[in-house]
Write an enzyme that holds these catalytic residues in place. Structure first.
Site, PDB file in Angstrom:
ATOM      1  N   PRO A 239       0.831  -1.220   0.000  1.00 46.81           N
ATOM      2  CA  PRO A 239       0.000   0.000   0.000  1.00 46.81           C
ATOM      3  C   PRO A 239       0.856   1.258   0.000  1.00 46.81           C
ATOM      4  CG  PRO A 239      -0.753  -1.564   1.683  1.00 46.81           C
ATOM      5  CD  PRO A 239       0.546  -2.083   1.161  1.00 46.81           C
ATOM      6  N   THR A 241       2.499   2.706  -2.523  1.00 49.06           N
ATOM      7  CA  THR A 241       3.688   2.768  -3.388  1.00 49.06           C
ATOM      8  C   THR A 241       3.426   3.484  -4.706  1.00 49.06           C
ATOM      9  OG1 THR A 241       3.113   0.518  -4.101  1.00 49.06           O
ATOM     10  CG2 THR A 241       4.834   0.740  -2.434  1.00 49.06           C
ATOM     11  N   LYS A 243       0.480   2.870  -7.000  1.00 51.48           N
ATOM     12  CA  LYS A 243      -0.201   2.120  -8.060  1.00 51.48           C
ATOM     13  C   LYS A 243      -1.324   2.961  -8.677  1.00 51.48           C
ATOM     14  CE  LYS A 243      -1.149  -1.238  -5.201  1.00 51.48           C
ATOM     15  NZ  LYS A 243      -0.417  -0.741  -4.031  1.00 51.48           N
ATOM     16  N   THR A 244      -2.155   3.547  -7.839  1.00 51.75           N
ATOM     17  CA  THR A 244      -3.256   4.370  -8.349  1.00 51.75           C
ATOM     18  C   THR A 244      -2.721   5.627  -9.024  1.00 51.75           C
ATOM     19  OG1 THR A 244      -4.626   3.552  -6.527  1.00 51.75           O
ATOM     20  CG2 THR A 244      -5.438   5.456  -7.723  1.00 51.75           C
ATOM     21  N   GLU A 461      16.050   1.294  27.473  1.00 53.79           N
ATOM     22  CA  GLU A 461      16.443   1.893  26.195  1.00 53.79           C
ATOM     23  C   GLU A 461      17.965   1.942  26.055  1.00 53.79           C
ATOM     24  OE1 GLU A 461      14.333   2.294  23.945  1.00 53.79           O
ATOM     25  OE2 GLU A 461      12.554   2.012  25.181  1.00 53.79           O
ATOM     26  N   HIS A 464      19.149  -1.409  24.780  1.00 52.66           N
ATOM     27  CA  HIS A 464      19.029  -1.527  23.320  1.00 52.66           C
ATOM     28  C   HIS A 464      20.197  -0.840  22.626  1.00 52.66           C
ATOM     29  CE1 HIS A 464      15.180  -3.459  23.063  1.00 52.66           C
ATOM     30  NE2 HIS A 464      14.540  -2.499  23.727  1.00 52.66           N
TER      31      HIS A 464
END
Length: 644
Positions: A239, A241, A243-244, A461, A464
Site C-alpha cells: 500500500p 507505493t 499504483k493508483t 532503552e 538496546h
C-alpha cells in the site's frame, strides 16, 4: 447614446417542470369545486335565533330549505330597506345578485326546524312560504371520484421516475439503472491531469505502462512487426507505493477514453448486478475503443474461487469474476480494450485471472530505494516553503522502508510542525520531528511516570543502544528517548541497512539487539517487566521465520512451510506433524534464549558504560549518536555510513 434593452440570459430562464402540470390540474379542480357550487353564495350568515326573530316580526317573505341542512332566507322589500339589514348586507365580501337570498344559515334537525317555523307562523298569523330544493355539485362529485385514482397514478409516476434515475432521482433509488456500470470516464479537459513527470521513482513500472500508452497512440509501430496489443496489466505492490497514481498518469498521458472504477463498485446486494455491470462496462469501452479500463483494488472481485462454496450455491462475487474472465479473453471478445488493475494482495487472486491472455503483464511496484525516495521528496517538496539548506539526500537516508504515501505524509507533517512553531520555512529539524511523529506517535510529556519506572525505562532503552552498538550487523543507532510516544514509554531509532538478502548472522544480531532492553533490566535490577512486549513480539516473529519460512535452522533443515498462494490460511490442519511442531517450538525457543543470554553477557561486560549511558539519558531524556561515541568510542564496523 441610447440605452439598449437588457438581454436576458436564456440559461437563467426557469426550466419547464412536469410538476407544474400537476399543480395546475389540482388548482383547477379546487376552483371548479369552489365556484361551481351554488350552495356557497354571497348572502351573509345569521344564526337560527336571529332567523326566528325576523320570522316572528313578519319580515321574511320566503324560506328555501336546501339539501335538508341549509336555509336560504328571502326578506320582504320593505324589510330590506331597514337599517339593520343594510348594515349586515354591507359586511358581505362578494356582491350579491338579484336572485341571491338575503341571509343563509345551517340548522340541525329538519323536523325540529319545520316544527319551529310552523309554530311561529301559527302564533303570529303569518303566511311565510316554505319550499324545498336540492342542489348538486357536479365538479365536486367528479373531483371526489377521480381524486383517489389521480393520487395513485401520480404516486406511481413519481416512484417510476425515481427508480429510472430521471429528474430528481437519486443514486440510491435507480433500480432500473442498477445493472449499469459505475465507471467514471476520465475527461482530460476538466479532470486534474497527472503525467508521468509527476510520478517519481518507479522507473521500471513507468516504462511498462508507458509502452501501453505508446501502443494506443501509435499502434502501427508494434502491429507492423506482428505484435498484438496486451490485454491487461496488473499493478502489484504494498500500500502507498503509487499504483493508483501510476494509473492516473496513464489517464493523463493517453489520448484515449479512460474508464476508472473500484472493484467494490461491482459488488451489490442484488443477484446478477456485478456481472451486468461488467458487461455494460466493456460494452461502453468497446464503443469508444481503443480505450483503457482501470479497476482499483481488483481483489474485491478477483479472489480465487474455492472448491467449497461457503456463501451459498449462487455466489455473486464468483459470477462477477466469471463475467470479467469472459470479457477479457472469451469466445467473442474484441481487442483494443486494455484493462489495468491494481492490488496489494496478488496472492489471493484467481489463477485464471492471472494467466497470459488476460493480465499479460504483472508490474511489481515495490517500496522505493534511497535514490527513488530522493526523487519522491523532490516532488512533494515543490509546494513547500523549504529551507535553502535542506538536503534531500539526508531526508532519503532517514526514511528507509517509507512508501511514497508515507513520504508525502512526512512532508505535510513537517510543514504543519513548522507552522505550529511559527517558522518562516520548513527546515531539517521539522522533517526529523515529522518522522518521529509518524514512526513513534505523538509525544506525551505530561504522562505520569514514577521515578522508579522512569529509571527502568532509561536502562531498558540504554540496553538496546548498548547491544546494537556492540554488534556488527545490528542497525546503527540514530536517537534514543525516554519521552513517551504513542503507546510506548520510550523508543530508540535506528537506520537499518537496506538489504536485498539477509543472512542468519544479521538476523541473530538484530534479535540480540531487540532483547537488549529486557537483558539490561535483568543485569541492573535482577528482575524483568512487561515493557518488552513489542520486542518479544518482533523477536518471536523473526525466530519463527528463520525456522519455518527461510530454512535457516539446522534441526529442521532446508524446509519451508510458507505458502505463497495463501491457501494454507484456509486449512484447518498444519502442514507438518505434531512431532515436527514440537521441534519447531523448541528451536524457536532455543534461538531466542541464546540471543537473550548473549545480550546479558554483553551488558555484564560493559555494565559501567551501560549505567553511564542510562544516567545521561535520565538527565537529557533524549540522546543521539554523538553521546554514544563519547562513552563507547567510535563504532568500528559502521558500514552503512561508508556505503552512503
Amino acid at each position: 447614446m441610447a440605452k439598449g434593452k437588457k438581454k436576458t440570459d436564456p440559461s437563467k430562464k426557469p426550466k419547464f417542470n412536469t410538476y407544474w402540470i400537476y399543480a395546475i390540474i389540482i388548482v383547477g379542480f379546487l376552483a371548479l369545486n369552489y365556484f361551481g357550487s351554488s350552495s356557497i353564495g354571497t348572502a351573509p350568515e345569521i344564526s337560527p335565533s336571529e332567523f326566528t326573530s325576523y320570522l316572528s316580526n313578519g319580515e321574511v317573505q320566503k324560506v328555501v330549505i336546501l339539501n335538508r341542512r341549509e336555509a336560504k332566507v328571502y326578506l320582504k322589500p320593505e324589510a330590506k330597506a331597514e337599517e339593520k339589514h343594510q348594515r349586515k348586507k354591507n359586511k358581505s365580501i362578494l356582491p350579491s345578485g338579484p336572485s341571491d337570498p338575503d341571509y343563509q344559515f345551517e340548522f340541525g334537525d329538519l323536523q325540529n326546524f319545520e316544527n319551529e317555523i310552523a309554530r311561529i307562523k301559527a302564533e303570529n298569523g303569518i303566511q311565510t312560504e316554505v319550499s324545498y330544493d336540492t342542489e348538486t355539485n357536479v365538479w365536486g362529485d367528479l373531483l371526489i371520484t377521480l381524486l383517489p385514482f389521480a393520487l395513485i397514478i401520480g404516486v406511481w409516476i413519481f416512484i417510476m421516475r425515481r427508480m429510472s434515475g430521471g429528474a430528481g432521482g437519486g443514486a440510491g433509488g435507480q433500480i432500473f439503472n442498477i445493472g449499469k456500470s459505475k465507471a467514471k470516464l476520465f475527461d482530460q479537459n476538466t479532470d486534474v491531469k497527472v503525467s508521468f513527470e509527476n510520478v517519481a521513482g518507479l522507473e521500471g513500472a513507468k516504462e511498462e505502462v508507458q509502452e501501453i500508452v505508446d501502443f494506443l497512440k501509435n499502434p502501427e509501430k508494434y502491429t507492423s512487426l506482428g505484435g498484438k496489443i496486451p490485454k491487461g496489466a496488473l499493478l502489484v505492490g504494498p500500500p502507498g507505493t503509487g499504483k493508483t497514481l501510476l494509473a492516473k498518469a496513464v489517464a493523463g498521458e493517453a489520448k484515449v477514453p479512460f474508464f476508472s472504477l473500484s472493484g467494490s463498485d461491482f459488488v451489490e446486494m442484488f443477484v446478477g448486478v456485478g456481472a451486468s455491470r461488467v458487461r455494460d462496462l466493456f460494452k461502453q469501452a468497446k464503443e469508444k475503443s481503443p480505450a483503457i479500463i482501470f479497476i482499483d483494488e481488483i481483489d474485491a472481485i478477483g479472489r480465487a474461487r474455492g472448491k467449497s462454496n461457503f456463501s451459498g450455491s449462487n455466489d455473486e462475487r464468483e459470477n462477477t469474476l466469471n463475467q470479467l474472465l469472459t470479457e477479457m479473453d472469451g469466445f467473442g471478445t474484441n481487442t483494443n480494450v486494455i484493462v489495468i488493475a491494481a492490488t496489494n494482495r496478488a496472492d489471493v487472486l484467481d489463477k485464471a485471472l492471472m494467466r497470459a491472455g488476460r493480465f499479460d503483464r504483472q508490474i511489481y511496484v515495490d517500496l522505493p530505494d534511497v535514490r527513488e525516495r530522493k526523487e519522491i521528496f523532490e516532488v512533494h517538496l515543490k509546494p513547500l516553503k523549504k529551507d535553502t539548506k535542506l538536503d534531500t539526500d539526508f531526508l532519503a537516508k532517514q526514511t528507509p522502508g517509507f512508501s511514497g504515501a508515507d513520504i508525502a505524509n512526512v512532508c505535510n507533517e513537517a510543514a504543519l510542525i513548522a507552522a505550529r512553531n511559527e517558522r518562516k520555512a520548513v527546515g531539517k529539524q521539522d522533517f526529523l520531528d515529522a518522522v518521529d511523529r509518524i514512526v513513534g506517535g505523538l509525544e506525551k510529556k505530561n504522562k505520569i511516570i514514577t521515578p522508579a519506572e522512569k529509571r527502568a525505562i532509561a536502562f531498558h532503552e540504554a540496553g538496546h543502544a548498548t547491544v546494537s552498538w556492540m554488534l556488527e550487523h545490528a542497525a546503527p543507532l540514530v536517537k534514543v528517548t525516554i519521552v513517551p510516544r504513542g503507546q510506548s514509554l520510550g523508543a530508540a531509532w535506528y537506520l537499518p541497512e537496506e538489504r536485498l538478502i539477509v543472512r542468519p548472522n544479521q538476523m541473530l544480531d538484530e534479535m540480540c539487539a531487540a532483547l537488549g532492553g529486557r537483558a539490561a533490566e535483568k543485569v541492573i535490577f535482577n528482575e524483568i517487566s512487561t515493557g518488552a512486549l513489542s520486542d518479544l513480539e518482533k523477536v518471536t516473529k523473526q525466530a519463527r521465520a528463520m525456522v519455518t519460512i527461510y530454512g535457516l535452522n539446522d534441526k529442521i533443515g532446508n524446509l519451508t512451510y510458507y505458502d505463497s498462494s495463501g491457501q494454507n490460511e484456509y486449512n484447518f490442519s498444519k502442514p507438518y506433524s505434531e512431532q515436527t511442531s514440537e521441534l519447531i517450538d523448541k528451536e524457536i525457543s532455543n534461538i531466542i534464549e541464546d540471543q537473550y543470554k548473549r545480550a546479558i553477557d554483553l551488558l555484564e561486560k560493559h555494565k559501567d558504560k551501560l549505567t553511564e549511558l542510562a544516567e545521561v539519558l535520565l538527565e537529557k531524556e533524549v540522546i543521539f549518536k554523538d553521546n554514544l561515541e563519547k562513552i563507547f568510542g567510535k563504532r568500528p564496523f559502521d558500514k552503512l555510513e561508508e556505503a552512503l
